[in-house]
Design a protein around this motif. Structure first.
Motif, PDB file in Angstrom:
ATOM      1  N   UNK A   9      -8.478  81.716  51.833  1.00 17.00           N
ATOM      2  CA  UNK A   9      -7.652  81.505  53.023  1.00 17.00           C
ATOM      3  C   UNK A   9      -6.684  80.363  52.757  1.00 17.00           C
ATOM      4  N   UNK A  10      -5.436  80.563  53.103  1.00 14.99           N
ATOM      5  CA  UNK A  10      -4.412  79.542  52.908  1.00 14.99           C
ATOM      6  C   UNK A  10      -3.640  79.359  54.198  1.00 14.99           C
ATOM      7  N   UNK A  11      -3.134  78.173  54.413  1.00 16.83           N
ATOM      8  CA  UNK A  11      -2.254  77.889  55.536  1.00 16.83           C
ATOM      9  C   UNK A  11      -0.925  77.416  54.978  1.00 16.83           C
ATOM     10  N   UNK A  14       6.447  77.213  57.537  1.00 16.05           N
ATOM     11  CA  UNK A  14       7.842  77.433  57.164  1.00 16.05           C
ATOM     12  C   UNK A  14       8.707  76.649  58.128  1.00 16.05           C
ATOM     13  N   UNK A  15       9.545  75.786  57.590  1.00 13.64           N
ATOM     14  CA  UNK A  15      10.465  75.001  58.395  1.00 13.64           C
ATOM     15  C   UNK A  15      11.860  75.573  58.180  1.00 13.64           C
ATOM     16  N   UNK A  16      12.483  76.029  59.254  1.00 14.96           N
ATOM     17  CA  UNK A  16      13.849  76.539  59.195  1.00 14.96           C
ATOM     18  C   UNK A  16      14.733  75.551  59.930  1.00 14.96           C
ATOM     19  N   UNK A  17      15.654  74.932  59.189  1.00 14.02           N
ATOM     20  CA  UNK A  17      16.529  73.923  59.769  1.00 14.02           C
ATOM     21  C   UNK A  17      17.874  73.965  59.071  1.00 14.02           C
ATOM     22  N   UNK A  18      18.933  74.060  59.839  1.00 14.81           N
ATOM     23  CA  UNK A  18      20.296  74.072  59.304  1.00 14.81           C
ATOM     24  C   UNK A  18      20.494  75.121  58.216  1.00 14.81           C
ATOM     25  N   UNK A  19      19.895  76.296  58.405  1.00 23.24           N
ATOM     26  CA  UNK A  19      20.077  77.394  57.467  1.00 23.24           C
ATOM     27  C   UNK A  19      19.234  77.317  56.211  1.00 23.24           C
ATOM     28  N   UNK A  20      18.397  76.299  56.092  1.00 24.07           N
ATOM     29  CA  UNK A  20      17.542  76.156  54.912  1.00 24.07           C
ATOM     30  C   UNK A  20      16.095  76.424  55.294  1.00 24.07           C
ATOM     31  N   UNK A  21      15.425  77.280  54.533  1.00 23.15           N
ATOM     32  CA  UNK A  21      14.024  77.603  54.768  1.00 23.15           C
ATOM     33  C   UNK A  21      13.174  76.855  53.752  1.00 23.15           C
ATOM     34  N   UNK A  22      12.246  76.043  54.250  1.00 20.28           N
ATOM     35  CA  UNK A  22      11.403  75.234  53.381  1.00 20.28           C
ATOM     36  C   UNK A  22       9.940  75.600  53.608  1.00 20.28           C
ATOM     37  N   UNK A  25       2.862  73.919  51.990  1.00 19.82           N
ATOM     38  CA  UNK A  25       1.431  74.206  52.064  1.00 19.82           C
ATOM     39  C   UNK A  25       0.820  73.348  53.163  1.00 19.82           C
ATOM     40  N   UNK A  26      -0.042  73.940  53.972  1.00 22.54           N
ATOM     41  CA  UNK A  26      -0.737  73.190  55.010  1.00 22.54           C
ATOM     42  C   UNK A  26      -0.130  73.367  56.384  1.00 22.54           C
ATOM     43  N   UNK A  27      -0.616  72.554  57.277  1.00 28.41           N
ATOM     44  CA  UNK A  27      -0.182  72.586  58.675  1.00 28.41           C
ATOM     45  C   UNK A  27       1.233  72.022  58.811  1.00 28.41           C
TER      46      UNK A  27
END
Length: 92
Positions: A9-11, A14-22, A25-27
């Motif tokens: 199991x993995x968490x 995804x952070x989407x900000x100003x057109x960039x997807x980052x 790993x983790x919360x």
């Protein structure tokens, strides 16, 4: 969700900000609450990313569980486009 291939199991966040997807790993950072959370097997994610199925089809089939704002997932999916295979990543 187990997929029969013994992936742990993995968490991932995804952070989407100003057109960039980052991907991270983790919360989510700083305890920020996500707009939507998905629970699915790695094989289902692979199938969605490989475009042999869609998140919508997998949600209906019960192989993807969504918590939070489903509309956030729909909006996120609308940002994804087919990459241009002729895009020059490295130029001489």
């Amino acid at each position: 969700m187990p997929d029969g291939r013994s992936h742990p199991a993995e968490t991932w966040s995804l952070l989407l900000s100003n057109g960039a997807l980052t991907p991270m790993a983790g919360e989510p950072p700083c305890g920020e609450a996500p707009h939507a959370s998905l629970r699915l097997a790695r094989s289902t994610l692979d199938a969605v990313l490989g475009r042999t199925t869609t998140f919508a089809d997998e949600i209906v089939a019960g192989r993807v569980l969504v918590a939070g704002e489903v509309q956030a997932l729909v909006e996120f999916a609308s940002f994804l486009t087919q990459p241009d295979p002729d895009f020059a990543i490295v130029t001489p």
